[in-house]
Motif scaffolding. Structure first.
Motif, mmCIF file in Angstrom:
data_model
loop_
_atom_site.group_PDB
_atom_site.id
_atom_site.type_symbol
_atom_site.label_atom_id
_atom_site.label_comp_id
_atom_site.label_asym_id
_atom_site.label_seq_id
_atom_site.Cartn_x
_atom_site.Cartn_y
_atom_site.Cartn_z
ATOM 1 N N ARG A 472 5.803 8.686 8.045
ATOM 2 C CA ARG A 472 5.592 7.673 9.074
ATOM 3 C C ARG A 472 4.868 6.469 8.468
ATOM 4 N NH1 ARG A 472 4.039 9.944 15.011
ATOM 5 N NH2 ARG A 472 5.916 11.196 15.356
ATOM 6 N N VAL A 473 5.098 5.310 9.075
ATOM 7 C CA VAL A 473 4.431 4.099 8.607
ATOM 8 C C VAL A 473 3.940 3.285 9.799
ATOM 9 C CG1 VAL A 473 5.771 3.910 6.471
ATOM 10 C CG2 VAL A 473 6.592 2.783 8.552
ATOM 11 N N ALA A 547 -9.959 -1.080 2.999
ATOM 12 C CA ALA A 547 -8.904 -1.248 4.002
ATOM 13 C C ALA A 547 -7.548 -0.780 3.493
ATOM 14 C CB ALA A 547 -8.827 -2.706 4.428
ATOM 15 N N LEU A 548 -7.365 -0.780 2.170
ATOM 16 C CA LEU A 548 -6.097 -0.325 1.588
ATOM 17 C C LEU A 548 -6.115 1.156 1.275
ATOM 18 C CD1 LEU A 548 -5.318 -3.259 -0.880
ATOM 19 C CD2 LEU A 548 -4.863 -3.073 1.568
ATOM 20 N N ASP A 568 -7.578 4.401 8.557
ATOM 21 C CA ASP A 568 -7.348 4.609 9.992
ATOM 22 C C ASP A 568 -6.112 5.481 10.189
ATOM 23 O OD1 ASP A 568 -9.511 2.937 10.605
ATOM 24 O OD2 ASP A 568 -8.235 1.153 10.448
ATOM 25 N N LYS A 569 -6.281 6.778 10.070
ATOM 26 C CA LYS A 569 -5.151 7.704 10.149
ATOM 27 C C LYS A 569 -4.693 7.957 11.582
ATOM 28 C CE LYS A 569 -5.378 8.681 5.671
ATOM 29 N NZ LYS A 569 -4.303 8.321 4.712
ATOM 30 N N ALA A 578 3.224 -0.759 15.498
ATOM 31 C CA ALA A 578 3.210 -2.121 14.968
ATOM 32 C C ALA A 578 1.807 -2.699 15.160
ATOM 33 C CB ALA A 578 4.250 -2.975 15.684
ATOM 34 N N PHE A 579 0.919 -2.457 14.173
ATOM 35 C CA PHE A 579 -0.482 -2.840 14.317
ATOM 36 C C PHE A 579 -1.036 -3.646 13.145
ATOM 37 C CE2 PHE A 579 -0.124 1.223 16.721
ATOM 38 C CZ PHE A 579 -0.427 0.737 17.985
ATOM 39 N N SER A 580 -0.315 -3.754 12.059
ATOM 40 C CA SER A 580 -0.883 -4.360 10.856
ATOM 41 C C SER A 580 -0.688 -5.869 10.842
ATOM 42 C CB SER A 580 -0.257 -3.743 9.602
ATOM 43 O OG SER A 580 1.034 -4.287 9.376
ATOM 44 N N HIS A 581 -1.194 -6.500 9.777
ATOM 45 C CA HIS A 581 -1.020 -7.938 9.576
ATOM 46 C C HIS A 581 0.259 -8.251 8.794
ATOM 47 C CE1 HIS A 581 -5.227 -8.063 10.835
ATOM 48 N NE2 HIS A 581 -5.081 -9.362 11.022
ATOM 49 N N GLY A 582 1.123 -7.286 8.619
ATOM 50 C CA GLY A 582 2.384 -7.501 7.913
ATOM 51 C C GLY A 582 2.654 -6.465 6.839
#
Length: 732
Positions: A472-473, A547-548, A568-569, A578-582
């Protein structure tokens, strides 16, 4: 009187023969003399010997000539005798015979073989007409004026390979193609291919023979008529009416029209009806245009022209599965129509700490399983976890609240799907497959590649046509942080990465936060640096709270996105992620890393445990000898492993945009490339609030963000003078 006339006719015949013989002998003598002058000394001797003028040379007498009663001179001589008594004949007819005189010289004429071996010189004798009234006139010796007065003979044409029945059409094709007009072909490379292809075959038509269609033409026409099955529009490929083409002009025009339609089909089947830049500025796939010369050669020489033209469609399995489902949606499938009856709502309740699992039974469940593509336990009437999950996925794709409960609204949606909308969604997904490379993987690594589907929030590693691993991503938020669609190559993995905060986050989020709280970055464990030019750089050192996370997967690209771990698992448990900055967060990065490393470095035997043993505080780069392709896709419609057509929410609105473009498009203009403003890696000067501590890196400006993230070399800059948001159109 008759005897007199007979004697006169014989005398005139002799004079005619004498004149012709004199001309032949003179030309032969001059030629022999010219050939005999082989040295400067001989030329000098000849110049010293006086020559008689041509007028003083006595003509040969009748006794010098032995008449040849079989010579071709007989007929012209008779015509000359009748010239005084008969009416004046047509001038052309009189002058058409003397050529026969020169071609049959008298038997005893000297050096006749030499005269025959020099066609250029003998032509002077051939072209001088002999008339009865002037047979005894003094001949003009030089042969050059006689040659000049004679029209040049026609050059010998090479034998044509075009059948006689097709020659008129070939002539028309030659005229049309030679005119270099763009009536049929508006692309330069297509016009060049046409000129070369038809020129090499003497402009013989390829689609007809003797006015009838060839097998190749029938195959191409069949493919163009069936363009809808490939998700294309048959109206875009004009089919000429060969049956009505009964003249060479009409057949030539039909020939080129069919060729032009074939070019259009091949080009759009391979690269798409619209260029991806028409949809958004955050899409970047490699171009793979067709070569018109290759299309002509491949289709016209193939045993099956229809199959050869069809080969320009995407070869991937997922595309072909969508094509089959498109036929079913259009009512061309063989499966029975299944209706779910009305009834009470069905809900599955999983086991909890203080409650047992609740599974209800209903006679509608077997039909529901068949409708949703659940082949396992097909006759089971229990509404269990598998059925509830299938219902939830259907609800998500149908844009119904995904509860997993079979209620009246869900039953209605299952029974009466918006088939037209589903067809449109399948069509645009087939279109997006045309943008992707034909070879998704790299042959040196067993065709290995990574493919990520944004609307499905899944990532898969493929090798040798099989799925090796999946996870999952989390992807970018809709809007300005949407994850871009692209194809790049992963070159290395970084363990214990430093997080170089993207400029968009620095200037849009962190610097405004500093205005409210000057210590916020320190509390977050972030490092602030300010360059002498006033620009700032914010980073987070490696560590568990980075953060990475612990691993970053690098495939350098102009959008500055990558895949990485995350602390943040909890977000991976959500259906919509769909939560990231890209950038793309990966659920199991240690497994992902070991899978990729074993593909790129098979002898190293990496395991997740070995990868985790490298966790620490210093960055470690693990480079791939052969980069692995990464394909970021947007599949809102796809066929799952069970053969079921799945739909996903159009989270970025790409489907809606493409459907609108296709329905209200501008024909071939959709294939044009739209140039969008390029990402900027510059950092503007900033005045920091009072109380904010910033390290000075000592440089004038420091590395730009791309260099900090991926290292050198930097990507090529945008064209000079391009303004932000400016759009310019180029032809593909």
């Amino acid at each position: 009187m008759r005897d007199c006339l007979n004697h006169r006719a014989g005398f005139d015949r002799v004079l005619m023969t004498v004149a012709a013989t004199f001309l032949t002998v003179s030309a032969s003598s001059a030629l022999a003399q010219d050939q005999a002058r082989s040295s400067a000394a001989e030329l000098a001797i000849e110049a010293a010997i006086p020559r008689p003028e041509p007028a003083n040379v006595p003509p040969p007498t009748a006794s010098d000539i032995k008449l040849d009663t079989t010579a071709a001179i007989q007929e012209p001589a008779k015509e000359a005798v009748k010239a005084e008594a008969a009416p004046a004949p047509d001038k052309d007819k009189v002058e058409s015979k003397p050529s026969d005189v020169a071609t049959t010289p008298p038997a005893e004429a000297p050096k006749s073989e030499t005269a025959k071996s020099e066609p250029a010189k003998s032509e002077s004798a051939k072209t001088e007409p002999v008339k009865a009234d002037t047979a005894t006139a003094t001949p003009t010796a030089p042969s050059a004026p006689a040659v000049a007065a004679t029209p040049a003979s026609e050059p010998v044409k090479a034998a044509s390979n075009v059948p006689a029945a097709d020659q008129p059409v070939a002539d028309k094709l030659k005229d049309i193609i030679g005119a270099k007009t763009s009536r049929h072909f508006d692309r330069k490379n297509e016009r060049a291919a046409i000129e070369k292809f038809y020129g090499a075959r003497d402009f013989a038509p390829v689609w007809t023979q003797g006015g009838s269609l060839t097998p190749a033409a029938k195959g191409v026409i069949a493919r163009l008529k069936d363009a809808a099955s490939d998700g294309l529009n048959p109206a875009d490929y004009q089919l000429p009416d060969f049956a009505a083409a009964t003249t060479p002009d009409a057949l030539a025009d039909a020939e080129l029209k069919l060729t032009a339609s074939m070019f259009d089909y091949a080009r759009q089947a391979q690269s798409g009806r619209m260029h991806w830049s028409q949809v958004s500025g955050d899409i970047l796939y490699p171009e793979h245009p067709t070569d018109p010369s290759d299309v002509l050669a491949k289709v016209t020489t193939a045993t099956d022209a229809s199959a050869a033209l069809d080969s320009y469609n995407p070869p991937q399995k997922l595309y072909k599965e969508l094509k089959a489902k498109l036929a079913e949606l259009r009512g061309q499938g063989n499966g029975p129509v299944i209706e779910i009856a009305d009834g009470p709502a069905l809900k599955y309740t999983p086991a909890g700490k203080k409650r047992a699992e609740i599974v209800v039974e209903d006679p509608r469940v077997p039909q529901l399983r068949a409708k949703l593509g659940l082949a396992e336990n097909a006759s089971d009437t229990r509404y269990d976890a598998a059925v509830a999950e299938a219902v939830r996925k259907f609800q998500n794709g149908a844009e119904i609240k995904a509860t997993g409960i079979l209620d009246d609204k869900t039953v209605k949606a299952i029974n009466t799907p918006k088939r037209d909308k589903q067809i449109d969604v399948v069509l645009v997904n087939m279109e997006r497959w045309r943008w992707l490379p034909r070879d998704l993987g790299v042959p040196a690594l067993g065709d290995a590649y990574v493919i990520l589907n944004i609307p499905d929030y899944t990532l898969k590693v493929m090798q040798r046509g099989q799925q090796v691993w999946t996870t999952r991503v989390v992807t970018g938020k809709p809007g300005t942080h949407a994850t871009p669609l692209l194809t790049e190559t992963m070159k290395y993995i970084t363990v214990n990465p430093t997080w170089n905060v993207p400029p968009s986050i620095v200037y849009n989020e962190y610097l405004p936060a500093l205005q409210q709280d000057p210590t916020v970055l320190q509390r977050m464990g972030l490092k602030l640096e300010q360059n002498r030019d006033g620009s700032v750089h914010i980073s987070q050192p490696p560590g568990e709270a980075n953060a990475l996370g612990r691993i970053r997967f690098n495939f350098p690209n102009k959008f500055l996105v990558y895949q990485h771990d995350t602390p943040d698992k909890n977000l991976f448990a959500r259906d919509e992620r769909a939560f990231s900055h890209g950038c793309m967060r990966v659920q199991n990065p240690d497994q992902y890393a070991s899978i990729l490393l074993n593909i790129a470095l098979p002898n190293e035997k990496y395991t997740p445990e070995r990868v985790r043993s490298m966790y620490g505080k210093g960055e470690v780069d693990l480079k791939f000898p052969t980069p692995i392709p990464v394909n970021i896709t947007y599949q809102t419609a796809f066929v799952d492993d069970g053969g079921k057509l799945q739909f996903r929410k159009d989270v970025y609105g790409r489907d809606a945009t493409m459907i609108n473009i296709l329905k209200n498009g501008r024909g071939k203009d959709l294939e044009n490339v739209v140039a969008h403003s390029q990402p900027s890696y510059s950092r503007p000067a900033t005045t920091l609030p009072n109380g904010v501590l910033a390290a000075n890196n000592g440089g004038s400006s420091g590395l730009n963000f791309f260099e900090r993230l991926f290292g050198a070399p930097t990507p090529p800059p945008a064209p000079v003078g391009r303004r932000p948001q400016q759009q310019r159109v180029f032809t593909r």
